[in-house]
Enzyme design. Structure first.
Site, PDB file in Angstrom:
ATOM      1  N   TYR A   1     -14.855 -11.853   1.193  1.00  0.00           N
ATOM      2  CA  TYR A   1     -15.598 -10.651   0.788  1.00  0.00           C
ATOM      3  C   TYR A   1     -16.851 -11.016  -0.012  1.00  0.00           C
ATOM      4  O   TYR A   1     -17.896 -10.385   0.125  1.00  0.00           O
ATOM      5  CB  TYR A   1     -14.697  -9.720  -0.043  1.00  0.00           C
ATOM      6  CG  TYR A   1     -13.627  -9.056   0.800  1.00  0.00           C
ATOM      7  CD1 TYR A   1     -13.936  -7.948   1.590  1.00  0.00           C
ATOM      8  CD2 TYR A   1     -12.331  -9.537   0.840  1.00  0.00           C
ATOM      9  CE1 TYR A   1     -12.974  -7.340   2.386  1.00  0.00           C
ATOM     10  CE2 TYR A   1     -11.356  -8.944   1.624  1.00  0.00           C
ATOM     11  CZ  TYR A   1     -11.683  -7.840   2.401  1.00  0.00           C
ATOM     12  OH  TYR A   1     -10.738  -7.250   3.189  1.00  0.00           O
TER      13      TYR A   1
ATOM     14  N   ARG B   1      -7.219  11.313  -6.486  1.00  0.00           N
ATOM     15  CA  ARG B   1      -8.409  10.530  -6.110  1.00  0.00           C
ATOM     16  C   ARG B   1      -9.668  11.392  -6.175  1.00  0.00           C
ATOM     17  O   ARG B   1     -10.749  10.906  -6.527  1.00  0.00           O
ATOM     18  CB  ARG B   1      -8.190   9.976  -4.696  1.00  0.00           C
ATOM     19  CG  ARG B   1      -9.352   9.260  -4.058  1.00  0.00           C
ATOM     20  CD  ARG B   1      -9.508   7.865  -4.600  1.00  0.00           C
ATOM     21  NE  ARG B   1     -10.547   7.143  -3.876  1.00  0.00           N
ATOM     22  CZ  ARG B   1     -11.842   7.275  -4.096  1.00  0.00           C
ATOM     23  NH1 ARG B   1     -12.269   8.117  -5.011  1.00  0.00           N
ATOM     24  NH2 ARG B   1     -12.718   6.578  -3.405  1.00  0.00           N
TER      25      ARG B   1
ATOM     26  N   ARG C   1      -3.914   6.986   0.416  1.00  0.00           N
ATOM     27  CA  ARG C   1      -4.421   8.251   0.984  1.00  0.00           C
ATOM     28  C   ARG C   1      -3.438   9.007   1.858  1.00  0.00           C
ATOM     29  O   ARG C   1      -3.653  10.181   2.148  1.00  0.00           O
ATOM     30  CB  ARG C   1      -5.698   7.961   1.786  1.00  0.00           C
ATOM     31  CG  ARG C   1      -6.903   7.733   0.898  1.00  0.00           C
ATOM     32  CD  ARG C   1      -8.088   7.254   1.695  1.00  0.00           C
ATOM     33  NE  ARG C   1      -7.766   5.980   2.326  1.00  0.00           N
ATOM     34  CZ  ARG C   1      -8.669   5.147   2.840  1.00  0.00           C
ATOM     35  NH1 ARG C   1      -9.938   5.461   2.829  1.00  0.00           N
ATOM     36  NH2 ARG C   1      -8.298   4.002   3.374  1.00  0.00           N
TER      37      ARG C   1
ATOM     38  N   ASP D   1      -6.859  -3.254  -7.159  1.00  0.00           N
ATOM     39  CA  ASP D   1      -7.373  -3.809  -5.908  1.00  0.00           C
ATOM     40  C   ASP D   1      -7.631  -5.294  -6.090  1.00  0.00           C
ATOM     41  O   ASP D   1      -7.884  -5.747  -7.210  1.00  0.00           O
ATOM     42  CB  ASP D   1      -8.667  -3.111  -5.483  1.00  0.00           C
ATOM     43  CG  ASP D   1      -8.944  -3.339  -4.000  1.00  0.00           C
ATOM     44  OD1 ASP D   1      -8.401  -2.591  -3.178  1.00  0.00           O
ATOM     45  OD2 ASP D   1      -9.670  -4.301  -3.674  1.00  0.00           O
TER      46      ASP D   1
ATOM     47  N   ARG E   1       0.820  -1.221   0.000  1.00  0.00           N
ATOM     48  CA  ARG E   1       0.000   0.000   0.000  1.00  0.00           C
ATOM     49  C   ARG E   1       0.851   1.267   0.000  1.00  0.00           C
ATOM     50  O   ARG E   1       0.518   2.250   0.665  1.00  0.00           O
ATOM     51  CB  ARG E   1      -0.956   0.023   1.216  1.00  0.00           C
ATOM     52  CG  ARG E   1      -2.052  -1.001   1.161  1.00  0.00           C
ATOM     53  CD  ARG E   1      -3.256  -0.477   0.355  1.00  0.00           C
ATOM     54  NE  ARG E   1      -4.369  -1.393   0.438  1.00  0.00           N
ATOM     55  CZ  ARG E   1      -5.452  -1.194   1.199  1.00  0.00           C
ATOM     56  NH1 ARG E   1      -5.566  -0.116   1.919  1.00  0.00           N
ATOM     57  NH2 ARG E   1      -6.414  -2.079   1.204  1.00  0.00           N
TER      58      ARG E   1
HETATM   59  O1  CP3 Z   1      -0.010   0.532  -3.270  1.00  0.00           O
HETATM   60  C1  CP3 Z   1      -0.445  -0.639  -3.321  1.00  0.00           C
HETATM   61  O2  CP3 Z   1      -0.128  -1.503  -2.480  1.00  0.00           O
HETATM   62  C2  CP3 Z   1      -1.296  -1.034  -4.516  1.00  0.00           C
HETATM   63  C3  CP3 Z   1      -2.669  -0.892  -4.374  1.00  0.00           C
HETATM   64  C4  CP3 Z   1      -3.522  -1.809  -3.503  1.00  0.00           C
HETATM   65  C5  CP3 Z   1      -4.789  -1.374  -3.055  1.00  0.00           C
HETATM   66  N1  CP3 Z   1      -5.411  -2.433  -2.470  1.00  0.00           N
HETATM   67  C6  CP3 Z   1      -5.347  -0.012  -3.235  1.00  0.00           C
HETATM   68  C7  CP3 Z   1      -6.445   0.446  -2.352  1.00  0.00           C
HETATM   69  C8  CP3 Z   1      -3.371  -3.139  -3.114  1.00  0.00           C
HETATM   70  C9  CP3 Z   1      -2.175  -4.068  -3.278  1.00  0.00           C
HETATM   71  C10 CP3 Z   1      -4.579  -3.534  -2.459  1.00  0.00           C
HETATM   72  C11 CP3 Z   1      -4.841  -4.889  -1.941  1.00  0.00           C
HETATM   73  C12 CP3 Z   1      -6.028  -5.139  -1.109  1.00  0.00           C
HETATM   74  N2  CP3 Z   1      -7.291  -4.609  -1.223  1.00  0.00           N
HETATM   75  C13 CP3 Z   1      -6.062  -6.093  -0.060  1.00  0.00           C
HETATM   76  C14 CP3 Z   1      -4.913  -6.975   0.350  1.00  0.00           C
HETATM   77  C15 CP3 Z   1      -3.927  -6.258   1.183  1.00  0.00           C
HETATM   78  C16 CP3 Z   1      -4.413  -5.967   2.593  1.00  0.00           C
HETATM   79  O3  CP3 Z   1      -4.484  -4.789   2.932  1.00  0.00           O
HETATM   80  O4  CP3 Z   1      -4.653  -6.944   3.333  1.00  0.00           O
HETATM   81  C17 CP3 Z   1      -7.357  -6.076   0.491  1.00  0.00           C
HETATM   82  C18 CP3 Z   1      -7.874  -6.917   1.648  1.00  0.00           C
HETATM   83  C19 CP3 Z   1      -8.134  -5.147  -0.276  1.00  0.00           C
HETATM   84  C20 CP3 Z   1      -9.586  -4.832  -0.133  1.00  0.00           C
HETATM   85  C21 CP3 Z   1      -9.819  -3.407   0.149  1.00  0.00           C
HETATM   86  N3  CP3 Z   1      -9.586  -2.382  -0.747  1.00  0.00           N
HETATM   87  C22 CP3 Z   1     -10.330  -2.834   1.334  1.00  0.00           C
HETATM   88  C23 CP3 Z   1     -10.707  -3.611   2.578  1.00  0.00           C
HETATM   89  C24 CP3 Z   1     -10.393  -1.440   1.116  1.00  0.00           C
HETATM   90  C25 CP3 Z   1     -10.972  -0.396   2.023  1.00  0.00           C
HETATM   91  C26 CP3 Z   1     -10.043  -0.068   3.126  1.00  0.00           C
HETATM   92  C27 CP3 Z   1      -9.859   1.403   3.275  1.00  0.00           C
HETATM   93  O5  CP3 Z   1      -8.757   1.756   3.727  1.00  0.00           O
HETATM   94  O6  CP3 Z   1     -10.768   2.179   2.952  1.00  0.00           O
HETATM   95  C28 CP3 Z   1      -9.889  -1.182  -0.176  1.00  0.00           C
HETATM   96  C29 CP3 Z   1      -9.776   0.151  -0.827  1.00  0.00           C
HETATM   97  C30 CP3 Z   1      -8.411   0.550  -1.285  1.00  0.00           C
HETATM   98  N4  CP3 Z   1      -7.590  -0.235  -2.053  1.00  0.00           N
HETATM   99  C31 CP3 Z   1      -7.786   1.815  -1.075  1.00  0.00           C
HETATM  100  C32 CP3 Z   1      -6.560   1.761  -1.748  1.00  0.00           C
HETATM  101  C33 CP3 Z   1      -5.539   2.841  -1.876  1.00  0.00           C
HETATM  102  C34 CP3 Z   1      -8.387   2.994  -0.326  1.00  0.00           C
HETATM  103  C35 CP3 Z   1      -9.571   3.544  -1.090  1.00  0.00           C
HETATM  104  C36 CP3 Z   1      -9.501   4.994  -1.487  1.00  0.00           C
HETATM  105  O7  CP3 Z   1      -8.439   5.545  -1.854  1.00  0.00           O
HETATM  106  O8  CP3 Z   1     -10.584   5.598  -1.494  1.00  0.00           O
END
Ligand code: CP3
Length: 343
Positions: free
Chosen positions: A149, A36, A27, A73, A23
């Site tokens: 999920y 974003r 944000r 994602d 990640r």
């Molecule tokens: O920079 C990176 O690592 C690449 C991008 C990336 C994202 N999600 C972007 C993202 C990667 C590798 C993921 C993987 C992901 N997504 C996982 C596995 C890794 C982990 O954290 O365990 C999981 C479980 C998800 C599912 C997911 N996506 C959730 C639960 C959420 C919401 C959580 C939150 O913080 O709001 C997301 C959204 C998400 N994916 C965001 C980002 C940057 C935040 C959303 C936003 O910017 O509005």
């Protein structure tokens, strides 16, 4: 030109380990929040190549990391299989939960790669803009984590629905897992064809599975994915991340065929050096909250990890993703510390 991350994942030992962060885009970066704000919603952002390319490159420009991970994602897979995903502000992902095993019949693997073409376009675009020594990582969610999920309809506290299904109707649940193995394998291969040079499989919820269920729903499906991807893309290293798997990290590294293991912050590094690093490259494992703390506690913790893992093949990373309240300056300080420029 050889890339340190790829060499480390293939077993080379470095004085200074390559570093990237799960990640690393997101944000906590003001330039990400700015970008974003221009997107209609999060998935639209992921499916717009120009935006995904820019988000992927932001942390590379700022911190000079050794790898970029494509901005996407894990939930694009259910979305592309016909189970639409929405991201609600402050609520995380929301899906219409699969009501019962028969709902699996409405999903399809056939169109996955076609629907995810924007992700592959973004990969190709990033590859063209990346410094020569920076590696490009593609990824997917593991079948178990995706199933949580899809069956729970979003994030969960106790995983009661998905576990009851997996425990009570093994054959029905296996059908869902088999579809996810097929979809994720195809997605990983397509990412390599578009330019990914290493792959990571995120099993973020592996740690909630008891021993036998962990073998059935984490190890076995990932082993099949690794076999399939390696058959088509033999030289591309694969990193497994069975988050919070405890002592089960050991059979996971032995059985799945991954080249590297990403360990969460609860895993003792001296144990990882003895039990895991014999077989695979170890990646990890600074507590993401240390990156919020910063300063001396963070630097001491980072050095302690390096001291224990740097004798073998090692990639510096966090134990999980960067948190939204992380100050970007702390990330810069961590990179300096691991590269020992600030000692
Ligand atoms: O920079 C990176 O690592 C690449 C991008 C990336 C994202 N999600 C972007 C993202 C990667 C590798 C993921 C993987 C992901 N997504 C996982 C596995 C890794 C982990 O954290 O365990 C999981 C479980 C998800 C599912 C997911 N996506 C959730 C639960 C959420 C919401 C959580 C939150 O913080 O709001 C997301 C959204 C998400 N994916 C965001 C980002 C940057 C935040 C959303 C936003 O910017 O509005």
């Amino acid at each position: 030109m050889s890339k340190p991350l790829i060499e480390a994942l293939k077993g080379e030992v470095f004085d200074v380990p390559p570093i990237w962060l799960m990640r690393q885009a997101g944000r906590y970066l003001p330039e990400y929040r700015e970008l974003r704000s221009k997107a209609r919603d999060f998935l639209h952002f992921c499916y717009t190549p120009d935006m995904a390319i820019e988000a992927t490159l932001q942390p590379i420009r700022r911190f000079g990391l050794d790898a970029a991970i494509i901005f996407s994602d894990i939930l694009v897979i259910p979305d592309a299989m016909g189970q639409p995903v929405a991201f609600k502000e402050g609520k995380g992902p929301v899906l219409e939960a699969l009501a019962d095993p028969s709902a699996v019949g409405k999903l399809s693997v056939n169109a996955v790669v076609e629907r995810l073409v924007p992700v592959y376009e973004a990969l190709a675009g990033v590859k063209a803009g990346l410094p020569q020594d920076v590696a490009l990582i593609g990824f997917c969610g593991a079948p178990w984590t995706l199933a949580t999920y899809m069956v729970e309809g979003g994030s969960s506290k106790d995983f009661a629905r998905v576990k009851s299904w997996a425990y009570g109707d093994r054959e029905g649940f296996q059908k869902l897992i088999d579809m996810l193995v097929e979809a994720t394998s195809a997605h990983l291969v397509a990412q390599v064809e578009a330019g990914a040079e290493a792959l990571q499989i995120f099993d973020s919820w592996a740690g909630v599975l008891p021993d036998k269920a962990f073998w059935d729903w984490s190890i076995k499906p990932i082993k099949t994915i690794v076999e399939r991807v390696k058959a088509t893309c033999p030289g591309v290293p694969i990193i497994g991340f069975p988050n919070r798997a405890g002592v089960l990290y050991e059979p996971f590294t032995r059985e799945t065929g991954v080249d590297a293991i990403s360990i969460d912050a609860s895993v003792p590094c001296d144990w990882a050096a003895r039990a895991l690093q014999r077989n695979v490259t170890v990646q990890g494992n600074l507590d993401p909250v240390m990156l919020i703390t910063g300063g001396k506690p963070m630097e001491e913790a980072a050095r302690a990890i390096c001291a224990k893992l740097n004798e073998g093949a090692f990639v510096f990373n966090l134990g999980h993703g960067v948190l939204p309240s992380t100050p970007p300056d702390h990330v810069a300080a961590l990179v300096d510390c691991v590269r020992d420029k600030s000692a």
